[in-house]
Scaffold this motif. Structure first.
Motif, mmCIF file in Angstrom:
data_model
loop_
_atom_site.group_PDB
_atom_site.id
_atom_site.type_symbol
_atom_site.label_atom_id
_atom_site.label_comp_id
_atom_site.label_asym_id
_atom_site.label_seq_id
_atom_site.Cartn_x
_atom_site.Cartn_y
_atom_site.Cartn_z
ATOM 1 N N GLU A 40 10.892 4.889 -15.201
ATOM 2 C CA GLU A 40 10.683 6.129 -14.827
ATOM 3 C C GLU A 40 11.424 7.242 -15.653
ATOM 4 O OE1 GLU A 40 10.156 5.546 -9.922
ATOM 5 O OE2 GLU A 40 12.019 5.914 -10.414
ATOM 6 N N ARG A 46 8.113 9.889 -11.502
ATOM 7 C CA ARG A 46 8.559 8.969 -10.695
ATOM 8 C C ARG A 46 7.314 8.151 -10.266
ATOM 9 N NH1 ARG A 46 12.825 8.409 -7.411
ATOM 10 N NH2 ARG A 46 14.349 9.962 -7.611
ATOM 11 N N PHE A 48 7.462 5.539 -7.919
ATOM 12 C CA PHE A 48 7.834 5.355 -6.557
ATOM 13 C C PHE A 48 8.363 6.371 -5.778
ATOM 14 C CE2 PHE A 48 7.893 1.056 -8.740
ATOM 15 C CZ PHE A 48 6.746 0.532 -8.048
ATOM 16 N N GLN A 49 7.901 6.483 -4.473
ATOM 17 C CA GLN A 49 8.534 7.807 -3.682
ATOM 18 C C GLN A 49 9.472 6.730 -2.579
ATOM 19 O OE1 GLN A 49 8.362 11.026 -3.918
ATOM 20 N NE2 GLN A 49 10.146 10.818 -2.346
ATOM 21 N N ARG A 50 10.916 6.754 -2.720
ATOM 22 C CA ARG A 50 11.571 5.923 -1.945
ATOM 23 C C ARG A 50 12.153 6.766 -0.909
ATOM 24 N NH1 ARG A 50 11.693 4.395 -7.549
ATOM 25 N NH2 ARG A 50 13.753 5.316 -8.075
ATOM 26 N N THR A 51 12.424 6.112 0.411
ATOM 27 C CA THR A 51 13.085 6.597 1.256
ATOM 28 C C THR A 51 14.073 5.441 1.734
ATOM 29 O OG1 THR A 51 11.718 6.084 3.279
ATOM 30 C CG2 THR A 51 11.434 7.989 1.740
ATOM 31 N N MET A 55 9.010 2.634 0.844
ATOM 32 C CA MET A 55 8.448 2.953 -0.426
ATOM 33 C C MET A 55 7.128 2.920 -0.564
ATOM 34 S SD MET A 55 9.204 0.276 -3.771
ATOM 35 C CE MET A 55 7.817 -0.506 -3.433
ATOM 36 N N SER A 56 6.835 3.794 -1.411
ATOM 37 C CA SER A 56 5.301 3.951 -1.764
ATOM 38 C C SER A 56 5.060 4.609 -3.104
ATOM 39 C CB SER A 56 4.683 4.995 -0.606
ATOM 40 O OG SER A 56 5.120 6.373 -0.749
ATOM 41 N N THR A 58 3.880 7.146 -5.985
ATOM 42 C CA THR A 58 3.444 8.605 -5.956
ATOM 43 C C THR A 58 2.096 8.783 -6.700
ATOM 44 O OG1 THR A 58 4.114 8.716 -8.356
ATOM 45 C CG2 THR A 58 5.924 9.187 -6.591
ATOM 46 N N GLU A 59 1.504 9.753 -6.604
ATOM 47 C CA GLU A 59 0.185 9.980 -7.115
ATOM 48 C C GLU A 59 0.303 9.830 -8.631
ATOM 49 O OE1 GLU A 59 -3.466 13.208 -7.882
ATOM 50 O OE2 GLU A 59 -1.432 13.965 -6.757
#
Length: 305
Positions: A40, A46, A48-51, A55-56, A58-59
């Motif tokens: 990244e 980014r 991946f969008q991580r919490t 995890m998902s 990103t556009e």
């Protein structure tokens, strides 16, 4: 950026987690996290969008992964075409099949397979669960049923048939059923798959189909166990021909209704070799499919004579 880093990104997407990709590669999850962070940083966005819980993509990550997968397929195809001529299949090959089919039909072929493909590392995954070929990184699956479905492609290996069988010892102790309908008065051995444990379908030579209700006190989830219980004299069972051909020849089991076609689902069933719908088919996969076609068809044809 090296290709292995891109492949790691794809693995994380397919496994839907860093931990899943780490298990697949047999590395520590923290190393996967560090490598993704480095990718990244190189890209400047980014992926991946991580919490803490999810995890998902990103556009930007979705667009990157979509193009990256296509690029990797082209690179793999180029390498495959360049090295295919004059070389033998090598590397790791992951194949899955049911426990019964694997033990009965595939394991006996392993000596010939090893002789023909000495540089292939074969991982044979025998399970009665239908694994996801893409997420599990599986090259080939052999499945039994009425046809190919979903996003998989493949080819028929051979047609399959079912028989209602019982042991000679069992038949000595009961009044032998003369018609399929007589099974309703007996305690049958039942397969736990939906549709197999409540009624069986019979078709005579004129094409007339009749449905026979069956019941029993012994339900089993594995075809090998079902066959062994039938051989032990515990009752009649509905079994596939590829599993019982030697038992019928050796009189360990008796076909109760040789003039009828029998099934629990559909009369048109077969064994299929399946693989993910890829842009190209690796040499190791193509050669293995050819091997299975040659030897499994020969094996079943010889058994039915």
């Amino acid at each position: 950026m090296d290709i292995n880093s891109i492949r790691l990104v794809i693995d994380v997407v397919r496994q839907a987690s860093f931990a899943g990709a780490a298990r697949q590669r047999d590395v520590d999850p923290s190393s996967v996290s560090r490598m993704i962070a480095a990718v990244e940083e190189q890209l400047g966005f980014r992926i991946f969008q991580r919490t803490t819980r999810s995890m998902s993509l990103t556009e930007a990550g979705e667009r990157y992964v979509r193009r990256a997968e296509l690029a990797l397929q082209e690179l793999d195809a180029a390498a495959e075409e360049a090295t295919a001529l004059g070389t033998v299949p090598r590397g790791r090959l992951r194949v899955t099949a049911s426990v019964a089919f694997g033990n009965r039909c595939l394991v006996p072929l392993l000596p010939k397979f090893r002789t023909e493909f000495p540089e292939l590392q074969l991982e044979l995954i025998l399970t009665d669960s239908n694994l996801d070929l893409v997420s599990e990184g599986i090259d080939l699956a052999i499945r039994l049923g009425p046809g190919v479905s979903g996003d998989l492609v493949g080819a028929k290996l051979f047609d399959t048939r079912y028989r209602v069988c019982a042991s000679p010892a069992y038949l000595d102790g009961v009044s032998r059923p003369k018609r399929p309908a007589d099974l309703s008065a007996l305690s049958c051995l039942l397969f736990t798959f939906p549709g197999f444990r409540s009624r069986w379908l019979f078709r005579n030579r004129r094409g007339d189909v009749s449905e026979v209700a069956v019941h029993g006190d012994l339900l089993l989830s594995n075809a090998l166990a079902l066959r062994d219980c039938a051989r032990a004299g515990l009752g009649p069972a509905l079994l596939p021909d590829w599993l019982i051909d030697e038992d019928l020849t050796g009189r360990k089991l008796v076909d109760l209704f040789p003039d009828w076609q029998v099934t629990a689902t559909t009369f048109d069933t077969a064994a299929y070799v399946l693989y993910p719908n890829r842009a190209f088919l690796p040499v190791k996969v193509r050669r293995t499919i050819d091997f299975l076609r040659r030897h499994l068809v020969k094996q079943t044809t010889r058994a039915r004579r």
